[in-house]
Design an enzyme around this catalytic site. Sequence first.
Site, PDB file in Angstrom:
ATOM      1  N   HIS A  56      23.540 -20.327  -3.842  1.00  0.00           N
ATOM      2  CA  HIS A  56      22.865 -21.634  -3.714  1.00  0.00           C
ATOM      3  C   HIS A  56      23.377 -22.423  -2.500  1.00  0.00           C
ATOM      4  O   HIS A  56      23.595 -23.630  -2.582  1.00  0.00           O
ATOM      5  CB  HIS A  56      23.059 -22.479  -4.977  1.00  0.00           C
ATOM      6  N   ASN A 129      17.296 -24.032 -12.983  1.00  0.00           N
ATOM      7  CA  ASN A 129      16.534 -23.259 -11.999  1.00  0.00           C
ATOM      8  C   ASN A 129      15.057 -23.622 -12.108  1.00  0.00           C
ATOM      9  O   ASN A 129      14.640 -24.293 -13.059  1.00  0.00           O
ATOM     10  CB  ASN A 129      16.702 -21.756 -12.243  1.00  0.00           C
ATOM     11  N   TYR A 339      31.916 -23.147 -12.627  1.00  0.00           N
ATOM     12  CA  TYR A 339      31.563 -24.188 -11.647  1.00  0.00           C
ATOM     13  C   TYR A 339      32.745 -25.077 -11.273  1.00  0.00           C
ATOM     14  O   TYR A 339      33.020 -25.272 -10.083  1.00  0.00           O
ATOM     15  CB  TYR A 339      30.368 -25.012 -12.147  1.00  0.00           C
TER      16      TYR A 339
HETATM   17  C1  HEM Z   1      27.151 -16.268 -15.522  1.00  0.00           C
HETATM   18  C2  HEM Z   1      26.185 -16.943 -14.916  1.00  0.00           C
HETATM   19  C3  HEM Z   1      26.425 -17.827 -13.731  1.00  0.00           C
HETATM   20  C4  HEM Z   1      27.543 -18.025 -12.966  1.00  0.00           C
HETATM   21  C5  HEM Z   1      28.908 -17.393 -13.118  1.00  0.00           C
HETATM   22  C6  HEM Z   1      27.193 -18.979 -11.931  1.00  0.00           C
HETATM   23  C7  HEM Z   1      28.045 -19.424 -10.939  1.00  0.00           C
HETATM   24  C8  HEM Z   1      27.706 -20.281  -9.920  1.00  0.00           C
HETATM   25  C9  HEM Z   1      28.581 -20.674  -8.844  1.00  0.00           C
HETATM   26  C10 HEM Z   1      30.013 -20.182  -8.649  1.00  0.00           C
HETATM   27  C11 HEM Z   1      27.916 -21.556  -8.079  1.00  0.00           C
HETATM   28  C12 HEM Z   1      28.413 -22.248  -6.815  1.00  0.00           C
HETATM   29  C13 HEM Z   1      29.048 -23.553  -7.214  1.00  0.00           C
HETATM   30  C14 HEM Z   1      29.717 -24.292  -6.078  1.00  0.00           C
HETATM   31  O1  HEM Z   1      30.254 -23.675  -5.156  1.00  0.00           O
HETATM   32  O2  HEM Z   1      29.748 -25.558  -6.127  1.00  0.00           O
HETATM   33  C15 HEM Z   1      26.610 -21.732  -8.666  1.00  0.00           C
HETATM   34  C16 HEM Z   1      25.640 -22.587  -8.196  1.00  0.00           C
HETATM   35  C17 HEM Z   1      24.484 -22.877  -8.893  1.00  0.00           C
HETATM   36  N1  HEM Z   1      24.011 -22.267 -10.032  1.00  0.00           N
HETATM   37 FE1  HEM Z   1      24.934 -20.818 -11.052  1.00  0.00          FE
HETATM   38  N2  HEM Z   1      25.876 -19.353 -12.091  1.00  0.00           N
HETATM   39  C18 HEM Z   1      25.372 -18.682 -13.180  1.00  0.00           C
HETATM   40  C19 HEM Z   1      24.105 -18.787 -13.691  1.00  0.00           C
HETATM   41  C20 HEM Z   1      23.217 -19.774 -13.373  1.00  0.00           C
HETATM   42  C21 HEM Z   1      22.046 -20.115 -14.132  1.00  0.00           C
HETATM   43  C22 HEM Z   1      21.606 -19.409 -15.404  1.00  0.00           C
HETATM   44  C23 HEM Z   1      21.459 -21.186 -13.513  1.00  0.00           C
HETATM   45  C24 HEM Z   1      20.238 -21.965 -13.894  1.00  0.00           C
HETATM   46  C25 HEM Z   1      19.745 -22.044 -15.133  1.00  0.00           C
HETATM   47  C26 HEM Z   1      22.268 -21.511 -12.352  1.00  0.00           C
HETATM   48  C27 HEM Z   1      22.016 -22.539 -11.472  1.00  0.00           C
HETATM   49  C28 HEM Z   1      22.820 -22.856 -10.394  1.00  0.00           C
HETATM   50  C29 HEM Z   1      22.513 -23.911  -9.457  1.00  0.00           C
HETATM   51  C30 HEM Z   1      21.297 -24.836  -9.482  1.00  0.00           C
HETATM   52  C31 HEM Z   1      23.551 -23.919  -8.526  1.00  0.00           C
HETATM   53  C32 HEM Z   1      23.689 -24.846  -7.313  1.00  0.00           C
HETATM   54  C33 HEM Z   1      24.556 -26.017  -7.701  1.00  0.00           C
HETATM   55  C34 HEM Z   1      24.664 -26.992  -6.558  1.00  0.00           C
HETATM   56  O3  HEM Z   1      23.603 -27.443  -6.078  1.00  0.00           O
HETATM   57  O4  HEM Z   1      25.793 -27.303  -6.154  1.00  0.00           O
HETATM   58  N3  HEM Z   1      23.320 -20.642 -12.296  1.00  0.00           N
HETATM   59  N4  HEM Z   1      26.502 -20.931  -9.766  1.00  0.00           N
END
Ligand code: HEM
Length: 495
Positions: A56, A129, A339
């Site tokens: 992202h 999402n 996160y």
């Molecule tokens: C085991 C499943 C998941 C893991 C381990 C994971 C992990 C992460 C990580 C490490 C980041 C980067 C955060 C940062 O650097 O600030 C991220 C960003 C993000 N994830 Fe996930 N994620 C997972 C599943 C999902 C799911 C299911 C969704 C939506 C329903 C999602 C939506 C997002 C969004 C929108 C961001 C961007 C956040 C931002 O704008 O700073 N993720 N995710």
Amino acid sequence: MASHYTLAEGCPYASNSTSVQVRNGSGGGLVLLQDTQLIETLAHFSRERIPERVVHAKAAGGYGEFEVTHDCSDITSASFLNAVGKKTEVLLRISTVGPERGSADTVRDVHGWAMKLYTDQGNLDWVFNNTPVFFIRDPIKFPSLNRSHKRHPRTNVPDANMFWDFHVGNPEGIHQIMHLFSDRGTPASLRHMNAYSGHTYKFTQEDGSFKYVKIHIKTQLGVKNLTRETAVQIAGENPDYLVQDLYDAIETGKYPVWNVYVQVMEPSEAEKYKWNIFDMTKVWPHKDFPLRQIGRLTLNRNPKNYFTDIEQAAFSPSTMVPGIAPSADPVLQARMFAYPDAARYRLGVNYQQLPTNAASSPVYCPFQRDGFMNFSTNYGDDPNYVGSILRPTTFAPASNGNGRVASTLTEHEKWVGEACSFVTQISDEDFEQATALWEVLGRETGHQERFIGNVADHLRGVTDSRLRNMVYDLFSHVDAGLAARIQVATEASLS
Ligand code: HEM
């Protein structure tokens, strides 16, 4: 407010644009180690990048407000939802998932929706999402999933072989694949896009009782998407097309508006329901659980500074307020660790103190102290341990103990062990909702044809014919005709 340029420590600049040099005549000279301005300028420039998000990374962002439109006191005690008309300030960051910060934003991808509500009881992050389901239901697969969508370790370019190799091996994601290769994989604008919690959450009451909910955020402008051909063309002409569109719309007063709904399920219904509600590869069909509106979101202000407001923002599903609680979905549980862990790495241990992340309600967290870049008052001489007699001086303490405690505990599911035990097995049920979506695509002229074209266009990058055959087999579980048409279209493009 300074009346002139200064060094970071305050000393006035000698000049904006000249380094101190020992010169001979008008030609080049030797720069001096004593030129602190030159050294600071160069040294800070070398350090002005922070790690981009591992997923992202590319995003647009804006501010706005969430307004309660319907009474929902029967389902949650959340303070920000407790009166019709109540407004809460919001920060929204909308992203693509796989590609890097400088990538084209019209590439086919899931789009992330990270929303921070600065409520009067602390921050609430909705990290959603633009699809109602996800590729996996076991969190241990998340790094593999994302690497298979990113760059090949040898060629350093995205690789269709590893993309499909992952998905053939993890077919529980077929429902999400159907969304990704439909028109919704290439939104025409971020204003014309919906967002979904995907996970089941709990709405809770003060007595500890709860209901299960899924949250849906639907654009009032209607969903609009690009065709594959247009998306590819725009990616070349203006890689920041979606970011620019959102910025320009807000800047010219065309404020985008979304309605916010919940689907509500009683815990007793969850135990009997056909679908495991902790499996985020499944939706709750609207005919079983209709949408109920709770609010409205309007974006009305652009960030003043992208880095401080959006790049330094840290969102986490664990950032919650009383009235909302996590369910036993294992992916959600893992995300609640991942996160804040990512934020501590990307932004530092005191990331919650950054202005964009700071709660607008009072914060008193004296057992979390010190650390790199602590720029708060650090709770002065208040006790930094949990004791019995010494009292904090920063707020009036309760009559016993050395601080106030507000209970936010919620009952846990009693049947959870059973429901989670079949999380990783694949069965025919995993294809039912994908088949239903294929039929929905058939109601819109040309959508099924475009879907087949989108898959075939991607699949022709698969060099191993055995893997292509496995992909046709995967789609045959959705619909035999669909698989045959994908095969014909793909193989024709190869010959
Ligand atoms: C085991 C499943 C998941 C893991 C381990 C994971 C992990 C992460 C990580 C490490 C980041 C980067 C955060 C940062 O650097 O600030 C991220 C960003 C993000 N994830 Fe996930 N994620 C997972 C599943 C999902 C799911 C299911 C969704 C939506 C329903 C999602 C939506 C997002 C969004 C929108 C961001 C961007 C956040 C931002 O704008 O700073 N993720 N995710």
